[in-house]
Write a protein that holds these residues in place. Structure first.
Motif, short mmCIF file in Angstrom:
data_model
loop_
_atom_site.label_atom_id
_atom_site.label_comp_id
_atom_site.label_asym_id
_atom_site.label_seq_id
_atom_site.Cartn_x
_atom_site.Cartn_y
_atom_site.Cartn_z
N ILE A 224 4.67 -7.15 -6.38
CA ILE A 224 3.84 -7.11 -7.60
C ILE A 224 2.59 -7.97 -7.41
N ILE A 225 2.77 -9.13 -6.75
CA ILE A 225 1.63 -10.02 -6.50
C ILE A 225 0.63 -9.35 -5.55
N ASN B 258 15.68 -9.89 -2.06
CA ASN B 258 15.05 -8.59 -2.35
C ASN B 258 14.29 -8.62 -3.67
N TRP B 259 14.85 -9.29 -4.66
CA TRP B 259 14.13 -9.36 -5.94
C TRP B 259 12.96 -10.32 -5.86
N LEU B 260 13.04 -11.32 -4.99
CA LEU B 260 11.85 -12.14 -4.72
C LEU B 260 10.78 -11.30 -4.02
N SER B 261 11.21 -10.40 -3.15
CA SER B 261 10.27 -9.51 -2.47
C SER B 261 9.63 -8.52 -3.43
N LEU C 152 4.82 0.09 -2.52
CA LEU C 152 5.94 0.43 -1.62
C LEU C 152 6.93 -0.72 -1.51
N ALA C 153 6.42 -1.96 -1.48
CA ALA C 153 7.31 -3.12 -1.40
C ALA C 153 8.23 -3.18 -2.62
N CYS C 154 7.68 -2.89 -3.79
CA CYS C 154 8.51 -2.89 -5.01
C CYS C 154 9.60 -1.83 -4.93
#
Length: 350
Positions: A32-33, A24-27, A70-72
């Protein structure tokens, strides 16, 4: 029968929760990317907004920015859920919200996939936008004294120098417009008068191009005037002098540049989509594995085995249940509407 059922013991549940927390933190980092890529593409499009005819081309960067944000948010929340998953007291507050959250995640995945496809498919509309915008920008090239258009000459020149291109489709596009301002024409000259009279619209057309079309790799000084007149220049043949000017049109150059950017961003979005799907599938297994565990009074140490699954029933049964629920909601809305209409008519009948 549950679909893709897996058995979990305490050790596997802990590993799953820890792995999902990391994913999840990689996501979040991937979000952010994606946000940064969308911002970069938006800035690049705004740089050439003067040669683009409309704002439709900003749909892709705006979508990337929105999906990245939204992903963040979603993955930060999912990371917190996974962190609290193995603490019964903390997990209890998330339990009622996990099912709706997973449904929202599925909708988010559909949005991610659509945005990724848009990155690949938006090049068709971008080509038309560039064609109209460049054609319009070239018409205003000479208006260096007109407020609001005085910057167009510099914009077009820098564009042709940076992207090593000339005109819209090629250098011959400059032959069809008057790109020299009337301010710099000697109207007492017979040549100028004849050229203007020979044109139906009264424009001064020449077989020449701006200096920014010149190719610095040419071994001879740049020829930018009387390009089709071989006798006007020594040892010159306009059909074979390929190094004299940039041959490629600016529409093709810009389309290639933005197309490569959008293809790269589309591929990145597909990778992010795969990562998000993996996270959601893992979260579903963690959710169902924890739901299937016995209560604290039966297993205070939470060491019992439990089963996790992707779907509670088969795909066909799940789809039928979904359609049935939609029909029930539709019928309920119709009954409420009819009931409201009868209530409105009752006072009048009395």
């Amino acid at each position: 029968m549950a679909l893709l059922k897996v058995k979990f013991n305490q050790k596997k549940r802990v590993k799953l929760a820890q792995g999902l927390w990391l994913l999840n933190w990689l996501s979040v980092l991937a979000g952010i990317i994606v946000f940064s890529l969308g911002l970069f593409l938006k800035i690049e499009l705004r740089k050439r907004s003067d040669v683009m005819n409309n704002s439709e081309s900003h749909f892709v960067p705006n979508s990337l920015i929105g999906m990245g944000a939204l992903a963040c948010v979603f993955n930060s929340l999912a990371g917190k859920i996974c962190y609290d998953a193995l603490d019964a007291a903390k997990y209890a507050k998330w339990k009622p919200w996990l099912q709706p959250y997973l449904l929202v995640c599925v909708l988010f995945h559909v949005g991610l996939l659509l945005v990724a496809l848009c990155c690949f498919l938006a090049q068709g509309s971008l080509e038309g936008t560039l064609a109209d915008g460049l054609k319009s920008g070239m018409k205003y090239y000479r208006d260096t004294d007109t407020p609001g258009r005085c910057f167009m000459k510099k914009t077009i020149d820098l564009l042709q120098i940076e992207f090593k291109c000339c005109g819209n489709n090629g250098f011959r596009d400059w032959f069809e417009i008057q790109w020299i301002s009337n301010r710099y024409l000697d109207f007492s000259s017979k040549e100028v008068k004849d050229r203007i009279k020979s044109n139906v619209d009264g424009r001064y057309l020449v077989d020449g191009v701006p200096f920014s079309c010149c190719n610095p790799s040419s071994p001879r000084p740049c020829i930018q005037h009387q390009l089709t007149n071989n006798s006007a220049h020594y040892s010159y043949d306009h059909q074979t002098e390929e190094l004299n000017l940039w041959v490629r049109g600016c529409r093709a150059a810009l389309l290639s540049y933005y197309g490569s950017l959008m293809n790269s961003m589309g591929a990145a979005m597909l990778l992010v989509w795969l990562l998000e799907v993996a996270v959601t599938v893992g979260l579903r297994y963690l959710h169902t594995a924890l739901e299937g565990m016995p209560g604290p009074e039966e297993d205070p140490a939470c060491e019992a085995e439990s089963e996790g699954w992707l779907l509670e029933k088969s795909v066909s049964e799940t789809w039928k249940a979904f359609l049935q629920r939609v029909r029930q909601l539709a019928q309920g809305n119709q009954v409420e509407a009819q009931g409201g209409g009868e209530a409105d008519q009752a006072p009048g009948a009395g």
